[in-house]
Design a protein around this motif. Structure first.
Motif, PDB file in Angstrom:
ATOM      1  N   THR A  71      16.241   0.553   2.509  1.00  8.82           N
ATOM      2  CA  THR A  71      14.893   0.313   3.045  1.00  8.82           C
ATOM      3  C   THR A  71      14.140  -0.756   2.236  1.00  8.82           C
ATOM      4  OG1 THR A  71      14.715   2.411   4.154  1.00  8.82           O
ATOM      5  CG2 THR A  71      12.648   1.435   3.434  1.00  8.82           C
ATOM      6  N   GLY A  73       8.467  12.685   0.993  1.00 11.72           N
ATOM      7  CA  GLY A  73       7.702  12.012   2.048  1.00 11.72           C
ATOM      8  C   GLY A  73       8.469  11.989   3.361  1.00 11.72           C
ATOM      9  N   SER A  74       9.795  11.788   3.286  1.00  9.58           N
ATOM     10  CA  SER A  74      10.591  11.759   4.515  1.00  9.58           C
ATOM     11  C   SER A  74      10.636  13.143   5.148  1.00  9.58           C
ATOM     12  CB  SER A  74      12.013  11.283   4.230  1.00  9.58           C
ATOM     13  OG  SER A  74      11.995   9.944   3.835  1.00  9.58           O
ATOM     14  N   ARG A 121      -4.210   5.354  -3.104  1.00  5.92           N
ATOM     15  CA  ARG A 121      -5.466   6.116  -3.121  1.00  5.92           C
ATOM     16  C   ARG A 121      -5.689   6.857  -4.428  1.00  5.92           C
ATOM     17  NH1 ARG A 121      -3.923  11.073   1.005  1.00  5.92           N
ATOM     18  NH2 ARG A 121      -1.959  11.633   0.006  1.00  5.92           N
ATOM     19  N   LEU A 147      14.884   0.945   7.566  1.00  7.08           N
ATOM     20  CA  LEU A 147      16.287   1.152   7.938  1.00  7.08           C
ATOM     21  C   LEU A 147      16.657   0.464   9.243  1.00  7.08           C
ATOM     22  CD1 LEU A 147      16.562   4.956   7.098  1.00  7.08           C
ATOM     23  CD2 LEU A 147      17.510   3.047   5.801  1.00  7.08           C
ATOM     24  N   THR A 205       2.911   3.850  -5.001  1.00  6.88           N
ATOM     25  CA  THR A 205       3.280   4.846  -6.007  1.00  6.88           C
ATOM     26  C   THR A 205       4.165   5.947  -5.436  1.00  6.88           C
ATOM     27  OG1 THR A 205       1.310   6.161  -5.555  1.00  6.88           O
ATOM     28  CG2 THR A 205       1.140   4.505  -7.312  1.00  6.88           C
ATOM     29  N   GLY A 206       4.435   5.912  -4.145  1.00  2.00           N
ATOM     30  CA  GLY A 206       5.328   6.903  -3.539  1.00  2.00           C
ATOM     31  C   GLY A 206       6.768   6.651  -3.996  1.00  2.00           C
ATOM     32  N   TYR A 207       7.655   7.572  -3.644  1.00  2.00           N
ATOM     33  CA  TYR A 207       9.061   7.448  -4.050  1.00  2.00           C
ATOM     34  C   TYR A 207       9.657   6.129  -3.556  1.00  2.00           C
ATOM     35  CZ  TYR A 207      14.060   8.239  -4.103  1.00  2.00           C
ATOM     36  OH  TYR A 207      15.403   8.085  -4.295  1.00  2.00           O
ATOM     37  N   THR A 208       9.471   5.827  -2.270  1.00  2.00           N
ATOM     38  CA  THR A 208      10.053   4.595  -1.710  1.00  2.00           C
ATOM     39  C   THR A 208       9.219   3.375  -2.102  1.00  2.00           C
ATOM     40  OG1 THR A 208      10.728   5.974   0.155  1.00  2.00           O
ATOM     41  CG2 THR A 208      11.001   3.608   0.414  1.00  2.00           C
ATOM     42  N   ALA A 212       2.893   3.942   2.845  1.00  2.00           N
ATOM     43  CA  ALA A 212       2.203   5.228   2.721  1.00  2.00           C
ATOM     44  C   ALA A 212       2.443   6.089   3.951  1.00  2.00           C
ATOM     45  CB  ALA A 212       0.711   5.008   2.498  1.00  2.00           C
ATOM     46  N   GLY A 213       3.429   6.968   3.864  1.00  2.00           N
ATOM     47  CA  GLY A 213       3.729   7.860   4.976  1.00  2.00           C
ATOM     48  C   GLY A 213       3.464   9.290   4.602  1.00  2.00           C
ATOM     49  N   TYR A 233       0.861  -1.188   0.000  1.00  2.00           N
ATOM     50  CA  TYR A 233       0.000   0.000   0.000  1.00  2.00           C
ATOM     51  C   TYR A 233       0.902   1.244   0.000  1.00  2.00           C
ATOM     52  CZ  TYR A 233      -3.820   3.191   0.994  1.00  2.00           C
ATOM     53  OH  TYR A 233      -4.752   4.206   0.906  1.00  2.00           O
ATOM     54  N   SER A 254      13.631  12.037   0.595  1.00  2.00           N
ATOM     55  CA  SER A 254      12.467  12.128  -0.298  1.00  2.00           C
ATOM     56  C   SER A 254      11.513  13.160   0.291  1.00  2.00           C
ATOM     57  CB  SER A 254      11.768  10.774  -0.379  1.00  2.00           C
ATOM     58  OG  SER A 254      11.118  10.481   0.857  1.00  2.00           O
ATOM     59  N   ILE A 286       7.420   0.932   6.962  1.00  2.00           N
ATOM     60  CA  ILE A 286       8.793   1.460   6.928  1.00  2.00           C
ATOM     61  C   ILE A 286       8.860   2.766   7.712  1.00  2.00           C
ATOM     62  CG2 ILE A 286       9.477   0.317   4.789  1.00  2.00           C
ATOM     63  CD1 ILE A 286       8.867   3.081   3.389  1.00  2.00           C
ATOM     64  N   SER A 306       7.440  13.596   6.977  1.00  2.00           N
ATOM     65  CA  SER A 306       7.377  12.770   8.184  1.00  2.00           C
ATOM     66  C   SER A 306       8.350  13.253   9.249  1.00  2.00           C
ATOM     67  CB  SER A 306       7.701  11.308   7.859  1.00  2.00           C
ATOM     68  OG  SER A 306       6.779  10.832   6.928  1.00  2.00           O
ATOM     69  N   LYS A 334      -2.053   7.070 -11.042  1.00  2.00           N
ATOM     70  CA  LYS A 334      -0.677   6.650 -10.697  1.00  2.00           C
ATOM     71  C   LYS A 334      -0.634   5.161 -10.372  1.00  2.00           C
ATOM     72  CE  LYS A 334       0.162  10.035  -7.545  1.00  2.00           C
ATOM     73  NZ  LYS A 334       0.814  10.749  -6.477  1.00  2.00           N
TER      74      LYS A 334
HETATM   75  N1  LIG Z   1      12.820   4.535   7.983  1.00  2.00           N
HETATM   76  C1  LIG Z   1      12.868   4.087   6.772  1.00  2.00           C
HETATM   77  O1  LIG Z   1      13.369   3.028   6.513  1.00  2.00           O
HETATM   78  C2  LIG Z   1      12.249   4.886   5.663  1.00  2.00           C
HETATM   79  C3  LIG Z   1      12.868   4.945   4.417  1.00  2.00           C
HETATM   80  C4  LIG Z   1      12.211   5.601   3.371  1.00  2.00           C
HETATM   81  C5  LIG Z   1      10.993   6.232   3.606  1.00  2.00           C
HETATM   82  N2  LIG Z   1      10.458   6.178   4.859  1.00  2.00           N
HETATM   83  C6  LIG Z   1       9.162   6.794   5.133  1.00  2.00           C
HETATM   84  O2  LIG Z   1       8.212   6.262   4.218  1.00  2.00           O
HETATM   85  C7  LIG Z   1       7.224   7.221   3.950  1.00  2.00           C
HETATM   86  C8  LIG Z   1       7.032   7.353   2.459  1.00  2.00           C
HETATM   87  O3  LIG Z   1       8.172   7.945   1.913  1.00  2.00           O
HETATM   88  P1  LIG Z   1       8.231   8.267   0.362  1.00  2.00           P
HETATM   89  O4  LIG Z   1       9.599   8.695   0.123  1.00  2.00           O
HETATM   90  O5  LIG Z   1       7.748   7.126  -0.452  1.00  2.00           O
HETATM   91  O6  LIG Z   1       7.183   9.468   0.281  1.00  2.00           O
HETATM   92  P2  LIG Z   1       6.253   9.915  -0.932  1.00  2.00           P
HETATM   93  O7  LIG Z   1       7.005   9.870  -2.196  1.00  2.00           O
HETATM   94  O8  LIG Z   1       5.621  11.187  -0.505  1.00  2.00           O
HETATM   95  O9  LIG Z   1       5.126   8.782  -1.023  1.00  2.00           O
HETATM   96  C9  LIG Z   1       4.148   8.625  -0.065  1.00  2.00           C
HETATM   97  C10 LIG Z   1       3.145   7.601  -0.554  1.00  2.00           C
HETATM   98  O10 LIG Z   1       2.181   7.420   0.483  1.00  2.00           O
HETATM   99  C11 LIG Z   1       0.899   7.763  -0.005  1.00  2.00           C
HETATM  100  N3  LIG Z   1       0.148   8.414   1.054  1.00  2.00           N
HETATM  101  C12 LIG Z   1       0.581   9.436   1.849  1.00  2.00           C
HETATM  102  N4  LIG Z   1      -0.380   9.775   2.719  1.00  2.00           N
HETATM  103  C13 LIG Z   1      -1.423   8.957   2.472  1.00  2.00           C
HETATM  104  C14 LIG Z   1      -2.715   8.824   3.049  1.00  2.00           C
HETATM  105  N5  LIG Z   1      -3.118   9.594   4.055  1.00  2.00           N
HETATM  106  N6  LIG Z   1      -3.543   7.873   2.563  1.00  2.00           N
HETATM  107  C15 LIG Z   1      -3.136   7.075   1.558  1.00  2.00           C
HETATM  108  N7  LIG Z   1      -1.944   7.161   0.962  1.00  2.00           N
HETATM  109  C16 LIG Z   1      -1.083   8.087   1.415  1.00  2.00           C
HETATM  110  C17 LIG Z   1       1.133   8.700  -1.166  1.00  2.00           C
HETATM  111  O11 LIG Z   1       0.003   8.680  -2.006  1.00  2.00           O
HETATM  112  P3  LIG Z   1      -0.344   9.913  -2.989  1.00  2.00           P
HETATM  113  O12 LIG Z   1       0.637   9.821  -4.101  1.00  2.00           O
HETATM  114  O13 LIG Z   1      -1.749   9.643  -3.384  1.00  2.00           O
HETATM  115  O14 LIG Z   1      -0.156  11.159  -2.174  1.00  2.00           O
HETATM  116  C18 LIG Z   1       2.364   8.053  -1.786  1.00  2.00           C
HETATM  117  O15 LIG Z   1       1.994   6.927  -2.544  1.00  2.00           O
HETATM  118  C19 LIG Z   1       7.669   8.506   4.668  1.00  2.00           C
HETATM  119  O16 LIG Z   1       6.973   8.576   5.883  1.00  2.00           O
HETATM  120  C20 LIG Z   1       9.138   8.277   4.917  1.00  2.00           C
HETATM  121  O17 LIG Z   1       9.608   8.960   6.062  1.00  2.00           O
HETATM  122  C21 LIG Z   1      11.064   5.539   5.882  1.00  2.00           C
END
Ligand SMILES: NC(=O)c1ccc[n+]([C@@H]2O[C@H](COP(=O)([O-])OP(=O)(O)OC[C@H]3O[C@@H](n4cnc5c(N)ncnc54)[C@H](OP(=O)(O)O)[C@@H]3O)[C@@H](O)[C@H]2O)c1
Length: 333
Positions: free
Chosen positions: A289, A166-167, A37, A132, A14-17, A78-79, A11, A164, A102, A170, A41
């Motif tokens: 990750t 998303g990070s 959602r 991580l 489509t996000g970066y990670t 999905a973060g 789930y 990213s 993650i 977060s 994409k």
């Molecule tokens: N600790 C680790 O190992 C690690 C490593 C990498 C990333 N992360 C975490 O992973 C998360 C995602 O990172 P990312 O780089 O992939 O970010 P991103 O490119 O912004 O992607 C986020 C994804 O989550 C979806 N999303 C966000 N909020 C949502 C919601 N309320 N309901 C449904 N879908 C939702 C987005 O959908 P839409 O496209 O529709 O907005 C998108 O597909 C972040 O929180 C980041 O901190 C953690």
């Protein structure tokens, strides 16, 4: 629960990670589908990967029920997870599907912890923080076996590759928590945070006090009563991008990710004063990750899991390191 379904759902694919996780799942020939959602994409990515897809908002219980009925494990990518983890964890509890995310958000680790008895009843493994922190936790477990009564742990995390979008989003709720440490078993604020130099093989790096996942996850894995964490960022470019800009790139390019490595360095002191040190040398963050969370998901798909709230280390020990490609643990003096 039915472990014969042997199918993964990603789930937030489509996000970066999420996209890197999905590409890696394809590479590993895992039987999986994606969900998200946003229609266009999600459909486009599913077509590129030739996998099934589902489109639904995170709080649609019926859609979770339908989508999870033939799945074994969910990876929630999905973060920020403060908006998605609760719904996804509850859906997994209802469906009897193992849960991984993650997240780097301490609140979602606490949420997983609070759902321990429900996870046991549902027969599922619940891990928040299976990115991580998989190799981080393996390193801590490794050191904890080298002293008789582990007392003080200090971990330096050298991240390579920038962030990213998303990070960045977060990280806001992580930064708001202040400099948390584990002291005598409790999580408290550190009133006098100081930087510390860690050794990553040939490189000595000054790392700044920063609460990471270990104060919850590695405490769960080892019970070490005192844990302090430190962070250092290395960027492929010479300058830090404006993290407040609306035009931030989605994340580092694959070339940028490949140009450097992550390091996790840890020092553990036992009650008798013995100090042991080691570090992990690993691919840069956004490559590490996906490799890590899929190492864990693959274990589950092979019927290797522990029911209840788990950390990566409480479920798999240091053994999981050998499932993460291009990742090495080095003992130092
Ligand atoms: N600790 C680790 O190992 C690690 C490593 C990498 C990333 N992360 C975490 O992973 C998360 C995602 O990172 P990312 O780089 O992939 O970010 P991103 O490119 O912004 O992607 C986020 C994804 O989550 C979806 N999303 C966000 N909020 C949502 C919601 N309320 N309901 C449904 N879908 C939702 C987005 O959908 P839409 O496209 O529709 O907005 C998108 O597909 C972040 O929180 C980041 O901190 C953690």
């Amino acid at each position: 629960m039915n472990n014969k379904k042997n199918k993964l759902l990603i789930y937030g694919a489509t996000g970066y990670t999420g996209k890197i996780i999905a590409a890696r799942a394809k590479e590993l020939n895992i039987n999986f589908e994606i969900a998200g959602r946003e229609t266009n994409k999600t459909r486009k990515l599913a077509e590129e990967l030739a996998v099934g897809y589902h489109i639904f908002e995170v709080d649609t219980e019926d859609a979770w029920k339908k989508t999870l009925q033939d799945k074994t494990v969910l990876i929630n990518a999905a973060g920020p997870f403060q908006f998605t983890a609760s719904q996804a964890m509850k859906a997994c509890l209802k469906a009897g599907v193992h849960y991984l995310d993650i997240s780097a958000e301490l609140d979602t680790y606490r949420m997983a912890q609070s759902l321990d008895s429900e996870a046991r009843k549902a027969g599922i493994q619940l891990i928040s923080g299976a990115g991580l922190f998989v190799s981080y936790d393996a390193l801590v477990i490794h050191l904890s076996k080298l002293v008789s009564e582990p007392e003080y742990l200090k971990v330096g995390f050298r991240h390579y590759g920038g962030f990213s979008k998303g990070s960045v989003l977060s990280s806001k709720n992580i930064a708001d928590l202040g400099i948390l440490v584990r002291k005598n078993g409790a999580i408290v604020n550190n009133p006098e945070p100081k930087s510390k130099i860690f050794s990553f093989g040939k490189e000595e790096v000054e790392c700044m006090p920063t609460p990471l996942g270990g104060i919850i996850l590695s405490y769960k894995s080892t019970g070490i009563p005192n844990i302090e964490e430190f962070f250092s960022l290395k960027l492929p470019a010479t300058e830090l991008p404006d993290l407040t800009s609306k035009n931030l790139p989605d994340g580092p390019t694959s070339e940028e990710r490949a140009a450097g490595r992550n390091g996790i360095s840890a020092e553990l002191t036992g009650k008798d004063g013995k100090v042991v040190k080691a570090y992990v040398d690993a691919p840069s963050g956004y490559d590490l990750t996906p490799l890590s969370v899929l190492a864990v998901a693959s274990r589950i798909l092979n019927n290797d899991f522990k029911v209840g709230y788990q950390s990566p280390g409480s479920a798999y020990g240091e053994d999981i390191l050998k499932d993460i490609p291009d990742t090495y643990l080095v003992d130092t003096k």
